[in-house]
Enzyme design. Structure first.
Site, PDB file in Angstrom:
ATOM      1  N   ASP A 201      20.727  88.429  50.853  1.00  0.00           N
ATOM      2  CA  ASP A 201      22.232  88.312  50.646  1.00  0.00           C
ATOM      3  C   ASP A 201      22.657  88.694  49.106  1.00  0.00           C
ATOM      4  OD1 ASP A 201      21.258  86.994  53.080  1.00  0.00           O
ATOM      5  OD2 ASP A 201      23.067  85.786  53.063  1.00  0.00           O
ATOM      6  N   HIS A 203      26.445  88.863  48.679  1.00  0.00           N
ATOM      7  CA  HIS A 203      27.579  88.039  48.797  1.00  0.00           C
ATOM      8  C   HIS A 203      28.570  88.473  47.545  1.00  0.00           C
ATOM      9  CE1 HIS A 203      27.382  85.728  52.465  1.00  0.00           C
ATOM     10  NE2 HIS A 203      26.272  85.250  52.217  1.00  0.00           N
ATOM     11  N   ASP A 230      24.776  90.560  54.784  1.00  0.00           N
ATOM     12  CA  ASP A 230      25.728  89.756  53.908  1.00  0.00           C
ATOM     13  C   ASP A 230      25.814  90.405  52.616  1.00  0.00           C
ATOM     14  OD1 ASP A 230      25.744  88.038  56.198  1.00  0.00           O
ATOM     15  OD2 ASP A 230      25.155  86.202  54.928  1.00  0.00           O
ATOM     16  N   ASP A 233      31.728  89.159  51.129  1.00  0.00           N
ATOM     17  CA  ASP A 233      32.511  87.551  51.303  1.00  0.00           C
ATOM     18  C   ASP A 233      31.882  86.701  50.083  1.00  0.00           C
ATOM     19  OD1 ASP A 233      34.135  87.661  53.335  1.00  0.00           O
ATOM     20  OD2 ASP A 233      32.601  87.172  54.955  1.00  0.00           O
ATOM     21  N   ARG A 234      32.777  85.652  49.848  1.00  0.00           N
ATOM     22  CA  ARG A 234      32.340  84.642  48.867  1.00  0.00           C
ATOM     23  C   ARG A 234      32.468  85.181  47.392  1.00  0.00           C
ATOM     24  NH1 ARG A 234      30.555  80.481  51.712  1.00  0.00           N
ATOM     25  NH2 ARG A 234      29.402  80.600  53.629  1.00  0.00           N
ATOM     26  N   ASN A 262      25.496  88.229  59.495  1.00  0.00           N
ATOM     27  CA  ASN A 262      26.684  87.497  60.005  1.00  0.00           C
ATOM     28  C   ASN A 262      27.845  87.612  59.379  1.00  0.00           C
ATOM     29  OD1 ASN A 262      25.605  85.823  57.992  1.00  0.00           O
ATOM     30  ND2 ASN A 262      26.577  84.165  58.894  1.00  0.00           N
ATOM     31  N   HIS A 263      27.847  88.286  58.126  1.00  0.00           N
ATOM     32  CA  HIS A 263      29.364  88.292  57.469  1.00  0.00           C
ATOM     33  C   HIS A 263      29.717  89.605  57.467  1.00  0.00           C
ATOM     34  CE1 HIS A 263      29.936  84.347  55.389  1.00  0.00           C
ATOM     35  NE2 HIS A 263      28.911  84.285  55.622  1.00  0.00           N
ATOM     36  N   HIS A 314      18.497  89.717  59.927  1.00  0.00           N
ATOM     37  CA  HIS A 314      19.382  88.948  58.794  1.00  0.00           C
ATOM     38  C   HIS A 314      18.904  87.651  58.955  1.00  0.00           C
ATOM     39  CE1 HIS A 314      22.458  87.402  56.017  1.00  0.00           C
ATOM     40  NE2 HIS A 314      22.710  86.789  57.152  1.00  0.00           N
ATOM     41  N   ARG A 403      24.974  75.260  61.684  1.00  0.00           N
ATOM     42  CA  ARG A 403      25.770  76.189  61.535  1.00  0.00           C
ATOM     43  C   ARG A 403      26.470  76.575  62.874  1.00  0.00           C
ATOM     44  NH1 ARG A 403      24.060  80.029  57.351  1.00  0.00           N
ATOM     45  NH2 ARG A 403      21.623  79.818  56.931  1.00  0.00           N
ATOM     46  N   HIS A 430      19.745  85.039  54.990  1.00  0.00           N
ATOM     47  CA  HIS A 430      20.658  84.118  55.645  1.00  0.00           C
ATOM     48  C   HIS A 430      20.797  82.736  54.792  1.00  0.00           C
ATOM     49  CE1 HIS A 430      23.085  82.984  58.958  1.00  0.00           C
ATOM     50  NE2 HIS A 430      22.272  82.362  59.365  1.00  0.00           N
TER      51      HIS A 430
END
Length: 676
Positions: A201, A203, A230, A233-234, A262-263, A314, A403, A430
């Site tokens: 990730d 992010h 991923d 995001d964030r 998943n993002h 992932h 989750r 993840h």
């Protein structure tokens, strides 16, 4: 980028500090002019300092562990709330025909907007009307792309320049064209002389990607990479990371591999920041970018298989993971994990195996749709598992309650799935890990996470893996830091700890009424005090966070000399602001607790992006939301709230502005005290 540090195969800083102390001891003992008695005293003093330092480092590690536990628990709790939207959407489709026409019309609008078939037919419809003006002084790309374009893009992003919307769309269209030709799993071969690098990730943390390329080299035919989902995001630079990765992919499509995380999901982006980032950076053409990006996500491969031995996905696996199914399904039909498949009547009664993920009961087929437009129930579950699951030490496969999606899988499940498919290892991402990576399940599962300082500066290191045929994986760690790296270690730890407790208190205030009711249920004498054990039990039961509440209590509540907890002190230094003073507590807390969910639903309803929602839509949305989430808000309160928030009395509500009125105020920060 600030000051970046990196190390191979582990953090050497603790050993280096010990070596310095031991070197000092050796220097002292070797000095000829010091008497034997003085030498003994100095050795004892050095050993006292060494022991003190070891205890000091141990206390800091404990504090870091607790802070990370808070960050991760709340992160997973938020993801669970996001997954619950899936259940809400299912509920609406299953029940809206039983409601009045007003409700039906609103639900139809939601699903027309979220389940629309892509209308992107011709790139000229998008690019033809977007010109790059002569005044634009940002990076200019030349298609077909070459290594030069990678270099141009990296240099521009280092200088914080923005890539023009025309080029963004052109990259997305080119990527979609190439991705469509790729299988669900990329197959990669390595050799002793040709390693491959696997990153987890990112992010939106551009500095981490830049540091990886600086330490490990840019992607090329001789330096292949796998980026394991991923990307976005964030962080604040998700667009820059996405553009770099896609441009590298277009230049080296056989040597740079992108797995879906998943993002990489337009519904996740609504909650976790990438949608907002795009609309802020591309105010004029942001909606076009989002529309094309939504389709690009669906064509990303869902995994990579290296040397027919190593599976790179992932999230993880479940006991029902079937690689044959995953190889054959039409991955582009997975628009969003939050929108479960439309299924035929014969399947609506089927229940998901309890050992797999927390599956939402499927919906019935809509009259104007055919099942072929969606994945089957089994296919949908398969993708959810590989995007959302996490390994655990306990045997078996059981719901991922933290989750809300995917499952927890034990070492026996790993062995079974790997053996069934003639594989030796699973590499996944993840999960944030303090060291950037973690080896579990007897060496058969490796987690790699490449975003350093994920929660706060100093919270974790990032890592990447290099491996080649017939060799053991090599781990490379690093950490990107800013000017605050000059601050003392305890000061950096205090800052991270303070941030962790702030977000935990925000979680507490969002359930204030429920917590008080739980406390009072145990306060039989109505003294305002309960035992620490009762307080800890109530906190875990109401908040659903698996945290060491007793250890954290000194930061959250006042405890008297007898060990009794003044439970109302939990809320002494924090409150929720609200648009009007006379709003009831339960309504205020509900609005704050579900503000992210409500904003997503509002943005879906607001198809014309006017920023406004009608009073009727507001009432209908709340009633549907209340019916499913069982928020226990009376319709009369909703009607009253709708009237209050129509500030200019024009029959419309600026819902985004309205939600901003609900925010937490921290009155003061308590003096930091050590957890250990």
């Amino acid at each position: 980028m600030g000051c970046g540090t990196s190390s191979k195969k582990g953090n050497k800083s603790k050993k280096e500090n010990t070596d310095i102390i031991m070197s000092s001891i050796n220097l002292v003992t070797s000095a000829s002019f010091i008497t034997e008695h003085s030498r003994d005293l100095m050795i004892k003093a050095a050993l006292v300092i060494q022991n003190w330092y070891r205890r000091y480092r141990a206390r800091l590690r404990v504090r870091q562990h607790y802070a990370l536990a808070i960050f991760q628990s709340i992160e997973y709790s938020d993801e669970q709330g996001q997954m619950q939207l899936s259940s809400f959407f299912s509920f609406m489709l299953e029940n809206y025909t039983k409601t009045n026409n007003e409700d039906s019309a609103l639900v139809t609008r939601i699903f027309d907007n979220t389940r629309r078939e892509s209308q992107i037919k011709d790139r000229d419809d998008f690019l033809g009307l977007i010109e790059v003006p002569d005044s634009y002084d940002g990076p200019r790309l030349q298609f077909p792309l070459t290594f030069t374009d990678i270099h141009i893009l990296l240099q521009a992003f280092k200088q914080q320049q923005i890539l023009h919307a025309h080029y963004v769309l052109e990259v997305l269209f080119e990527a979609r064209k190439v991705l469509k030709q790729m299988p669900n799993f990329s197959h990669v071969k390595t050799f002793p002389a040709k390693e491959i690098t696997i990153c987890g990730d990112l992010h939106g943390k551009l500095d981490d990607l830049m540091l990886i390329f600086y330490k490990n080299g840019l992607p090329s035919e001789n330096n292949p990479y796998v980026f394991n989902g991923d990307f976005v995001d964030r962080g604040n630079n998700s667009m820059e990371i996405l553009m770099i990765l896609l441009v590298c992919f277009l230049v080296y499509p056989s040597d740079l591999h992108l797995n879906r995380g998943n993002h990489e999901d337009f519904m996740m982006n609504l909650r976790y920041g990438f949608t907002k980032e795009i609309l802020q950076k591309y105010k004029l053409h942001g909606r076009k970018i989002l529309q094309v990006l939504e389709e690009v996500y669906t064509w990303l491969p869902i995994g990579t298989i290296i040397d027919n031995e190593i599976l790179v996905i992932h999230g993880g696996i479940s006991e029902s993971t079937d690689l044959n199914t995953l190889h054959q399904l039409q991955r582009n039909k997975m628009k969003s994990v939050l929108m479960p498949p439309v299924l035929g009547n014969q399947e609506t009664g089927e229940k998901r195996n309890k050992s797999a993920s927390n599956y939402v009961e499927p919906r019935k087929v809509e009259p104007d749709k055919t099942p072929s437009e969606d994945l089957t129930k089994q296919e949908w579950e398969q993708i959810v598992d590989i995007l959302w699951s996490d390994p655990r030490g306990k045997k078996g496969c059981y719901p991922n309650t933290s989750r809300g999606g995917g499952c927890y899988f034990g070492p026996d499940v790993t062995s079974k799935v790997l053996s069934k498919n003639q594989l030796k290892m699973l590499i996944r991402s993840h999960e944030c890990k303090p060291d950037g990576y973690e080896v579990s399940h007897d060496g058969k599962v490796i987690t790699v996470f490449s975003a350093s300082n994920y929660y706060e500066e100093g919270s974790n290191r990032g890592a990447y893996i290099r491996l080649s045929y017939g060799t053991m994986p090599q781990f490379f760690q690093y950490q990107v830091t800013s000017t605050s790296c000059l601050n003392p270690l305890h000061q950096r730890m205090n800052a991270m700890e303070s941030s962790a407790f702030k977000i935990l208190k925000e979680k507490m205030i969002s359930r204030k009424t429920d917590l008080i009711n739980a406390f009072e249920l145990r306060d039989h004498s109505r003294s305002g005090r309960i035992s620490l054990a009762e307080w800890a039990f109530s906190m875990e039961n109401i908040l659903g966070l698996n945290l060491p509440w007793r250890s954290l209590s000194s930061h959250l509540v006042t405890i008297d000399s007898s060990g009794s907890v003044d439970y109302m002190s939990s809320f002494d230094d924090i409150r929720i602001e609200k648009p009007t003073k006379d709003m009831k507590s339960n309504l205020t807390e509900t609005m704050y607790r579900y503000r992210s969910d409500l904003k997503i639903i509002f943005n879906i309803i607001d198809s014309d992006q006017s920023g406004l929602i009608s009073m009727d839509e507001f009432r209908t949305m709340w009633k549907l939301f209340n019916a499913h989430y069982k928020a226990h808000i009376d319709d009369s309160q909703i009607d009253e709230l709708a009237s209050i928030v129509d500030f200019n009395k024009d029959g419309n509500i600026d819902f985004n502005e309205f939600l901003k009125a609900f925010y937490v105020v921290h009155k003061y920060d308590k003096p930091g005290t050590s957890l250990a």
